[in-house]
Scaffold this motif. Structure first.
Motif, PDB file in Angstrom:
ATOM      1  N   GLN A  58       0.831  -1.206   0.000  1.00  0.00           N
ATOM      2  CA  GLN A  58       0.000   0.000   0.000  1.00  0.00           C
ATOM      3  C   GLN A  58       0.867   1.258   0.000  1.00  0.00           C
ATOM      4  N   ARG A  59       1.924   1.275   0.787  1.00  0.00           N
ATOM      5  CA  ARG A  59       2.831   2.437   0.808  1.00  0.00           C
ATOM      6  C   ARG A  59       3.408   2.694  -0.571  1.00  0.00           C
ATOM      7  N   ILE A  60       3.855   1.623  -1.214  1.00  0.00           N
ATOM      8  CA  ILE A  60       4.467   1.764  -2.535  1.00  0.00           C
ATOM      9  C   ILE A  60       3.426   2.230  -3.556  1.00  0.00           C
ATOM     10  N   ARG A  61       2.234   1.678  -3.461  1.00  0.00           N
ATOM     11  CA  ARG A  61       1.150   2.089  -4.364  1.00  0.00           C
ATOM     12  C   ARG A  61       0.840   3.588  -4.183  1.00  0.00           C
ATOM     13  N   GLU A  62       0.756   4.041  -2.930  1.00  0.00           N
ATOM     14  CA  GLU A  62       0.453   5.451  -2.653  1.00  0.00           C
ATOM     15  C   GLU A  62       1.544   6.379  -3.164  1.00  0.00           C
ATOM     16  N   LEU A  63       2.774   5.893  -3.212  1.00  0.00           N
ATOM     17  CA  LEU A  63       3.880   6.692  -3.745  1.00  0.00           C
ATOM     18  C   LEU A  63       3.874   6.718  -5.270  1.00  0.00           C
ATOM     19  N   GLY A  64       3.082   5.846  -5.883  1.00  0.00           N
ATOM     20  CA  GLY A  64       2.992   5.810  -7.340  1.00  0.00           C
ATOM     21  C   GLY A  64       4.246   5.293  -8.013  1.00  0.00           C
ATOM     22  N   LEU A  65       4.996   4.474  -7.341  1.00  0.00           N
ATOM     23  CA  LEU A  65       6.237   3.954  -7.912  1.00  0.00           C
ATOM     24  C   LEU A  65       5.962   2.780  -8.846  1.00  0.00           C
ATOM     25  N   SER A  66       6.829   2.604  -9.818  1.00  0.00           N
ATOM     26  CA  SER A  66       6.698   1.476 -10.740  1.00  0.00           C
ATOM     27  C   SER A  66       8.052   0.790 -10.840  1.00  0.00           C
ATOM     28  N   GLY A  67       8.076  -0.384 -11.409  1.00  0.00           N
ATOM     29  CA  GLY A  67       9.314  -1.132 -11.539  1.00  0.00           C
ATOM     30  C   GLY A  67       9.313  -2.310 -10.589  1.00  0.00           C
ATOM     31  N   ALA A  68      10.376  -3.085 -10.642  1.00  0.00           N
ATOM     32  CA  ALA A  68      10.461  -4.304  -9.842  1.00  0.00           C
ATOM     33  C   ALA A  68      10.852  -3.996  -8.405  1.00  0.00           C
ATOM     34  N   ALA A  69      10.280  -4.743  -7.480  1.00  0.00           N
ATOM     35  CA  ALA A  69      10.662  -4.709  -6.069  1.00  0.00           C
ATOM     36  C   ALA A  69      10.070  -5.934  -5.380  1.00  0.00           C
ATOM     37  N   THR A  70      10.699  -6.371  -4.307  1.00  0.00           N
ATOM     38  CA  THR A  70      10.243  -7.565  -3.606  1.00  0.00           C
ATOM     39  C   THR A  70      10.408  -7.385  -2.103  1.00  0.00           C
ATOM     40  N   PHE A  71       9.364  -7.755  -1.350  1.00  0.00           N
ATOM     41  CA  PHE A  71       9.466  -7.917   0.102  1.00  0.00           C
ATOM     42  C   PHE A  71       9.716  -9.395   0.309  1.00  0.00           C
ATOM     43  N   TYR A  72      10.733  -9.736   1.108  1.00  0.00           N
ATOM     44  CA  TYR A  72      11.063 -11.146   1.279  1.00  0.00           C
ATOM     45  C   TYR A  72      11.501 -11.440   2.705  1.00  0.00           C
ATOM     46  N   VAL A  73      11.286 -12.697   3.103  1.00  0.00           N
ATOM     47  CA  VAL A  73      11.577 -13.161   4.459  1.00  0.00           C
ATOM     48  C   VAL A  73      12.363 -14.465   4.345  1.00  0.00           C
ATOM     49  N   TRP A  74      13.396 -14.599   5.187  1.00  0.00           N
ATOM     50  CA  TRP A  74      14.157 -15.834   5.224  1.00  0.00           C
ATOM     51  C   TRP A  74      14.610 -16.105   6.652  1.00  0.00           C
ATOM     52  N   HIS A  75      14.994 -17.357   6.888  1.00  0.00           N
ATOM     53  CA  HIS A  75      15.511 -17.768   8.186  1.00  0.00           C
ATOM     54  C   HIS A  75      17.025 -17.834   8.080  1.00  0.00           C
ATOM     55  N   ASP A  76      17.709 -16.969   8.802  1.00  0.00           N
ATOM     56  CA  ASP A  76      19.165 -17.011   8.880  1.00  0.00           C
ATOM     57  C   ASP A  76      19.496 -18.044   9.949  1.00  0.00           C
ATOM     58  N   GLU A  77      19.775 -19.261   9.510  1.00  0.00           N
ATOM     59  CA  GLU A  77      19.977 -20.372  10.438  1.00  0.00           C
ATOM     60  C   GLU A  77      21.190 -20.169  11.326  1.00  0.00           C
ATOM     61  N   GLN A  78      22.266 -19.615  10.781  1.00  0.00           N
ATOM     62  CA  GLN A  78      23.474 -19.427  11.578  1.00  0.00           C
ATOM     63  C   GLN A  78      23.244 -18.438  12.720  1.00  0.00           C
ATOM     64  N   ALA A  79      22.482 -17.375  12.454  1.00  0.00           N
ATOM     65  CA  ALA A  79      22.213 -16.363  13.479  1.00  0.00           C
ATOM     66  C   ALA A  79      20.991 -16.724  14.320  1.00  0.00           C
ATOM     67  N   GLY A  80      20.183 -17.693  13.873  1.00  0.00           N
ATOM     68  CA  GLY A  80      18.969 -18.063  14.588  1.00  0.00           C
ATOM     69  C   GLY A  80      17.919 -16.956  14.534  1.00  0.00           C
ATOM     70  N   GLN A  81      17.829 -16.292  13.394  1.00  0.00           N
ATOM     71  CA  GLN A  81      16.931 -15.136  13.251  1.00  0.00           C
ATOM     72  C   GLN A  81      16.056 -15.274  12.012  1.00  0.00           C
ATOM     73  N   LEU A  82      14.877 -14.638  12.078  1.00  0.00           N
ATOM     74  CA  LEU A  82      14.093 -14.381  10.880  1.00  0.00           C
ATOM     75  C   LEU A  82      14.549 -13.024  10.386  1.00  0.00           C
ATOM     76  N   ARG A  83      14.737 -12.890   9.094  1.00  0.00           N
ATOM     77  CA  ARG A  83      15.125 -11.613   8.521  1.00  0.00           C
ATOM     78  C   ARG A  83      14.154 -11.283   7.402  1.00  0.00           C
ATOM     79  N   CYS A  84      13.954 -10.001   7.197  1.00  0.00           N
ATOM     80  CA  CYS A  84      13.100  -9.566   6.102  1.00  0.00           C
ATOM     81  C   CYS A  84      13.700  -8.311   5.489  1.00  0.00           C
ATOM     82  N   SER A  85      13.355  -8.077   4.231  1.00  0.00           N
ATOM     83  CA  SER A  85      13.867  -6.912   3.526  1.00  0.00           C
ATOM     84  C   SER A  85      12.952  -6.587   2.362  1.00  0.00           C
ATOM     85  N   THR A  86      13.141  -5.412   1.821  1.00  0.00           N
ATOM     86  CA  THR A  86      12.467  -4.984   0.606  1.00  0.00           C
ATOM     87  C   THR A  86      13.544  -4.453  -0.321  1.00  0.00           C
ATOM     88  N   GLY A  87      13.520  -4.894  -1.572  1.00  0.00           N
ATOM     89  CA  GLY A  87      14.515  -4.435  -2.534  1.00  0.00           C
ATOM     90  C   GLY A  87      13.897  -4.215  -3.896  1.00  0.00           C
TER      91      GLY A  87
END
Length: 183
Positions: A58-87
């Motif tokens: 919704q934030r991205i839509r309201e900004l009117g941005l276009s092009g590729a981007a991804t929100f993603y989540v992974w488990h960093d097993e070595q750190a024992g953490q869930l991580r997420c990012s947007t790129g």
């Protein structure tokens, strides 16, 4: 789960020409003690991340941005953490230096985090979510809500907040950062 939701309100940088700025600003981690992991359910954590993806969409839509981007989540097993990012990349071009498998099913990622077992020697499973783009409709979001498009121009919005999620990046010499992201 409120900490996961807060990620959607943090500063969001989408700068296709500066991937380092994106991951330093947009990447967050969540760790949990053993007793906390036992009190969490996979369904609740998955639902929290899905709501976060919808809010970022919704934030991205309201900004009117276009092009590729991804929100993603992974488990960093070595750190024992869930991580997420947007790129500002499609799901098949995430900034990992090793093999990964984009997935539309977040449950196995969360289950691995909650179980906190020994690291597996398999491709990293990464959940991806569509958060916008000019051709996406509400129906598309329901049907294809886990593989995402958004941003082509630089943007930074919001203010960093508090909570157990912390930005990843910090010291570029940090081996954990180098292990997760290409330089």
């Amino acid at each position: 789960m409120k900490w996961i939701a807060e990620v959607a309100d943090e500063t969001l940088t989408l700068e296709p020409d500066d991937r380092r700025a994106e991951w330093e600003t947009n990447t967050w981690w969540l760790g949990a003690a053993d007793e906390d992991r036992k009190s969490l359910s996979t369904a609740a954590v998955v639902a929290a991340f899905e709501r976060t993806a919808a809010a970022i969409r919704q934030r991205i839509r309201e900004l009117g941005l276009s092009g590729a981007a991804t929100f993603y989540v992974w488990h960093d097993e070595q750190a024992g953490q869930l991580r997420c990012s947007t790129g500002s990349v499609p799901p098949d071009a995430l900034p990992f230096t090793s093999a990964y498998m984009a997935s539309d099913d977040l449950a196995p990622v969360v289950e691995a985090f909650l179980a906190d077992g020994e690291p597996e020697i398999t491709p990293l499973r990464v959940w991806t979510s569509s958060v916008g783009g000019p051709d996406q409709t509400d129906a598309d979001e329901e049907e294809f809500g886990r593989s995402f498009v958004a941003a082509g121009a630089p943007v930074a919005v919001g203010e960093p907040g508090a909570g157990p999620f912390r930005p990843v990046g910090g010291d570029p010499g940090d081996e954990r950062v180098q292990g997760m992201f290409g330089r």
